[in-house]
Design a protein around this motif. Sequence first.
Motif, PDB file in Angstrom:
ATOM      1  N   GLU A  63     106.784  31.191  54.351  1.00 41.27           N
ATOM      2  CA  GLU A  63     107.647  30.216  55.011  1.00 41.27           C
ATOM      3  C   GLU A  63     107.114  28.810  54.768  1.00 41.27           C
ATOM      4  OE1 GLU A  63     111.021  29.172  56.663  1.00 41.27           O
ATOM      5  OE2 GLU A  63     110.479  31.303  56.762  1.00 41.27           O
ATOM      6  N   ARG A  64     105.797  28.642  54.892  1.00 39.10           N
ATOM      7  CA  ARG A  64     105.119  27.384  54.584  1.00 39.10           C
ATOM      8  C   ARG A  64     103.758  27.726  54.016  1.00 39.10           C
ATOM      9  NH1 ARG A  64     109.383  25.630  54.981  1.00 39.10           N
ATOM     10  NH2 ARG A  64     110.231  23.945  56.264  1.00 39.10           N
ATOM     11  N   ILE A  65     103.607  27.635  52.720  1.00 41.47           N
ATOM     12  CA  ILE A  65     102.385  28.097  52.070  1.00 41.47           C
ATOM     13  C   ILE A  65     101.155  27.337  52.550  1.00 41.47           C
ATOM     14  CG2 ILE A  65     102.734  26.563  50.091  1.00 41.47           C
ATOM     15  CD1 ILE A  65     101.085  30.082  50.129  1.00 41.47           C
ATOM     16  N   ARG A  66     101.305  26.073  52.898  1.00 39.39           N
ATOM     17  CA  ARG A  66     100.138  25.300  53.331  1.00 39.39           C
ATOM     18  C   ARG A  66      99.632  25.742  54.696  1.00 39.39           C
ATOM     19  NH1 ARG A  66      99.662  20.301  53.006  1.00 39.39           N
ATOM     20  NH2 ARG A  66     101.084  19.936  51.261  1.00 39.39           N
ATOM     21  N   ARG A  67     100.432  26.486  55.451  1.00 47.13           N
ATOM     22  CA  ARG A  67     100.035  26.944  56.783  1.00 47.13           C
ATOM     23  C   ARG A  67      99.641  28.420  56.802  1.00 47.13           C
ATOM     24  NH1 ARG A  67     105.081  24.321  60.257  1.00 47.13           N
ATOM     25  NH2 ARG A  67     104.720  22.131  59.675  1.00 47.13           N
ATOM     26  N   GLU A  68      99.506  29.031  55.638  1.00 49.03           N
ATOM     27  CA  GLU A  68      99.233  30.461  55.564  1.00 49.03           C
ATOM     28  C   GLU A  68      97.971  30.723  54.735  1.00 49.03           C
ATOM     29  OE1 GLU A  68     102.736  32.889  54.852  1.00 49.03           O
ATOM     30  OE2 GLU A  68     104.031  31.184  55.347  1.00 49.03           O
ATOM     31  N   PRO A  69      96.797  30.444  55.307  1.00 43.61           N
ATOM     32  CA  PRO A  69      95.544  30.604  54.549  1.00 43.61           C
ATOM     33  C   PRO A  69      95.298  32.038  54.098  1.00 43.61           C
ATOM     34  CG  PRO A  69      95.096  30.201  56.876  1.00 43.61           C
ATOM     35  CD  PRO A  69      96.557  29.926  56.668  1.00 43.61           C
ATOM     36  N   GLU A  70      95.740  33.026  54.900  1.00 41.93           N
ATOM     37  CA  GLU A  70      95.524  34.417  54.487  1.00 41.93           C
ATOM     38  C   GLU A  70      96.309  34.741  53.214  1.00 41.93           C
ATOM     39  OE1 GLU A  70      96.338  37.099  57.636  1.00 41.93           O
ATOM     40  OE2 GLU A  70      94.759  36.313  58.962  1.00 41.93           O
ATOM     41  N   LEU A  71      97.535  34.261  53.141  1.00 42.92           N
ATOM     42  CA  LEU A  71      98.325  34.486  51.937  1.00 42.92           C
ATOM     43  C   LEU A  71      97.734  33.700  50.758  1.00 42.92           C
ATOM     44  CD1 LEU A  71     100.661  35.701  50.427  1.00 42.92           C
ATOM     45  CD2 LEU A  71     102.127  33.851  51.268  1.00 42.92           C
ATOM     46  N   GLN A  72      97.267  32.508  51.012  1.00 45.08           N
ATOM     47  CA  GLN A  72      96.611  31.740  49.953  1.00 45.08           C
ATOM     48  C   GLN A  72      95.461  32.541  49.340  1.00 45.08           C
ATOM     49  OE1 GLN A  72      95.388  27.842  51.302  1.00 45.08           O
ATOM     50  NE2 GLN A  72      97.334  27.451  52.335  1.00 45.08           N
ATOM     51  N   ALA A  73      94.667  33.180  50.207  1.00 39.45           N
ATOM     52  CA  ALA A  73      93.540  33.976  49.724  1.00 39.45           C
ATOM     53  C   ALA A  73      94.027  35.179  48.919  1.00 39.45           C
ATOM     54  CB  ALA A  73      92.680  34.424  50.897  1.00 39.45           C
ATOM     55  N   ARG A  74      95.103  35.836  49.369  1.00 39.52           N
ATOM     56  CA  ARG A  74      95.656  36.980  48.643  1.00 39.52           C
ATOM     57  C   ARG A  74      96.151  36.568  47.261  1.00 39.52           C
ATOM     58  NH1 ARG A  74     100.314  39.572  51.873  1.00 39.52           N
ATOM     59  NH2 ARG A  74     100.339  40.931  50.039  1.00 39.52           N
ATOM     60  N   LEU A  75      96.784  35.408  47.187  1.00 41.50           N
ATOM     61  CA  LEU A  75      97.284  34.930  45.903  1.00 41.50           C
ATOM     62  C   LEU A  75      96.124  34.593  44.962  1.00 41.50           C
ATOM     63  CD1 LEU A  75     100.228  32.627  47.094  1.00 41.50           C
ATOM     64  CD2 LEU A  75     100.363  34.974  46.235  1.00 41.50           C
ATOM     65  N   GLY A  76      95.083  33.996  45.524  1.00 42.92           N
ATOM     66  CA  GLY A  76      93.914  33.677  44.712  1.00 42.92           C
ATOM     67  C   GLY A  76      93.231  34.917  44.170  1.00 42.92           C
ATOM     68  N   ALA A  77      93.305  36.004  44.936  1.00 46.78           N
ATOM     69  CA  ALA A  77      92.652  37.246  44.527  1.00 46.78           C
ATOM     70  C   ALA A  77      93.412  37.987  43.426  1.00 46.78           C
ATOM     71  CB  ALA A  77      92.491  38.157  45.740  1.00 46.78           C
ATOM     72  N   PHE A  83      98.863  28.929  37.189  1.00 50.80           N
ATOM     73  CA  PHE A  83     100.049  28.969  38.041  1.00 50.80           C
ATOM     74  C   PHE A  83     101.149  28.169  37.331  1.00 50.80           C
ATOM     75  CE2 PHE A  83      97.719  29.339  42.420  1.00 50.80           C
ATOM     76  CZ  PHE A  83      97.210  30.568  42.023  1.00 50.80           C
ATOM     77  N   VAL A  84     102.351  28.725  37.284  1.00 50.93           N
ATOM     78  CA  VAL A  84     103.510  28.040  36.707  1.00 50.93           C
ATOM     79  C   VAL A  84     104.536  27.835  37.814  1.00 50.93           C
ATOM     80  CG1 VAL A  84     105.442  28.247  35.101  1.00 50.93           C
ATOM     81  CG2 VAL A  84     103.141  28.933  34.380  1.00 50.93           C
ATOM     82  N   VAL A  85     104.964  26.590  37.989  1.00 50.87           N
ATOM     83  CA  VAL A  85     105.874  26.234  39.080  1.00 50.87           C
ATOM     84  C   VAL A  85     107.160  25.652  38.506  1.00 50.87           C
ATOM     85  CG1 VAL A  85     106.160  24.881  41.185  1.00 50.87           C
ATOM     86  CG2 VAL A  85     103.885  25.744  40.553  1.00 50.87           C
ATOM     87  N   VAL A  86     108.297  26.235  38.912  1.00 49.54           N
ATOM     88  CA  VAL A  86     109.611  25.734  38.500  1.00 49.54           C
ATOM     89  C   VAL A  86     110.520  25.720  39.723  1.00 49.54           C
ATOM     90  CG1 VAL A  86     111.567  25.999  36.925  1.00 49.54           C
ATOM     91  CG2 VAL A  86     109.294  26.782  36.218  1.00 49.54           C
ATOM     92  N   ALA A  87     110.708  24.544  40.319  1.00 49.40           N
ATOM     93  CA  ALA A  87     111.631  24.384  41.454  1.00 49.40           C
ATOM     94  C   ALA A  87     111.316  25.368  42.588  1.00 49.40           C
ATOM     95  CB  ALA A  87     113.080  24.552  40.991  1.00 49.40           C
ATOM     96  N   PHE A  88     110.057  25.385  43.017  1.00 51.37           N
ATOM     97  CA  PHE A  88     109.669  26.294  44.100  1.00 51.37           C
ATOM     98  C   PHE A  88     110.234  25.837  45.442  1.00 51.37           C
ATOM     99  CE2 PHE A  88     106.188  27.201  47.317  1.00 51.37           C
ATOM    100  CZ  PHE A  88     106.642  28.481  47.610  1.00 51.37           C
ATOM    101  N   GLY A  89     110.159  24.544  45.737  1.00 56.63           N
ATOM    102  CA  GLY A  89     110.745  24.035  46.977  1.00 56.63           C
ATOM    103  C   GLY A  89     109.764  23.723  48.076  1.00 56.63           C
ATOM    104  N   GLN A  90     108.463  23.918  47.839  1.00 59.66           N
ATOM    105  CA  GLN A  90     107.430  23.522  48.795  1.00 59.66           C
ATOM    106  C   GLN A  90     106.311  22.829  48.024  1.00 59.66           C
ATOM    107  OE1 GLN A  90     106.008  26.622  51.476  1.00 59.66           O
ATOM    108  NE2 GLN A  90     107.920  27.773  51.261  1.00 59.66           N
TER     109      GLN A  90
END
Length: 349
Positions: A63-77, A83-90
Amino acid sequence: MKILFWGTPAYAVPSLDALVAAGHELVGVVTQPDRRRGRGKDLLPSPVKARALELGLPVFTPERIRREPELQARLGALGANVFVVVAFGQILPPEVLAQPPLGCWNAHGSLLPRWRGAGPIQWCLLQGDSSTGVGIMAMEEGLDTGPVLLERSISIGLLENAHQLGQRLAQLSAELLVEALPRIEAAGTGPEAERLARLGVRVQGEVGLSYARMLSKDDLVVDWNQSALEIHRRVMGLYPGAVTQWQGKRLKLLASEPLVARLASQLSPEARCLLAEPGVLSKEVLAAADAPGTVLALAADAGLVVSTAGCPLLVRAAQLEGKSPAQGQSLLQQLVCKPGDRLCHLSRV
């Protein structure tokens, strides 16, 4: 390369497909959460999520990637190289930008620094730019301020709307990403400044800088006191959203042509015929218009000719509230209009 892809709208789907077709390993796709859309307000996935699921790729919907540190860690793992970004929206926070060893790269739909921000395609049309393009940019904390690795320009047609231009830019984004990634890989890892120096990126200047602000409902309303060219740019740039009022109902304008003699070579054959007919747009006809927004003439094979603050505007296609889109003779029959009738400013969107 191992890629974590970030994108949401249909514009980003060609890039996702191109990366898969090029043989890269997509370790995951990050997209916006499902939203309620359409008349039934059904909860629907983003176009990128729908395509990622078809491809069998893992999908993450913060919902808001900057407010979800646990998901950030999962993505980093996930171990993505890039990382490729095309019109993500956040906006990605610094903690996320620092994760991939080869950096975060964005395919941006303008020639930076022209039109940084959320709506570069709409704004280049609204402002009458003659050309635009795509830039592959190294992401940093600022809004679209990073250095540019690759860019390519395309010309904009007078009669091209935002959807059509978006389709061309989406394909160009896909092509440039496939071209850019081998260069990014070959430059290797290491401190960011050193990586970017090896890549020979172009640092953005401030000359020609513009911000493509988020559009509001008020932006959609057609003001008939503007010139034909200004109104035409609104119709095409905000496609399919520009609205006016016809006999108390909303009328969505879908296609138009400014009947400006100096632009004749860029107009359709039907519009050129109107310009060439002495009786249709004569001084007497123009003088008879009570106010901008007055219907001046009906052209069965083209649509209705409407007065503006300057030259007339040909409305080629429109959608009346509660009706299907119509054009040409079908539009005239739907509106049941005659010369002297008026299209009015919509007081409330």
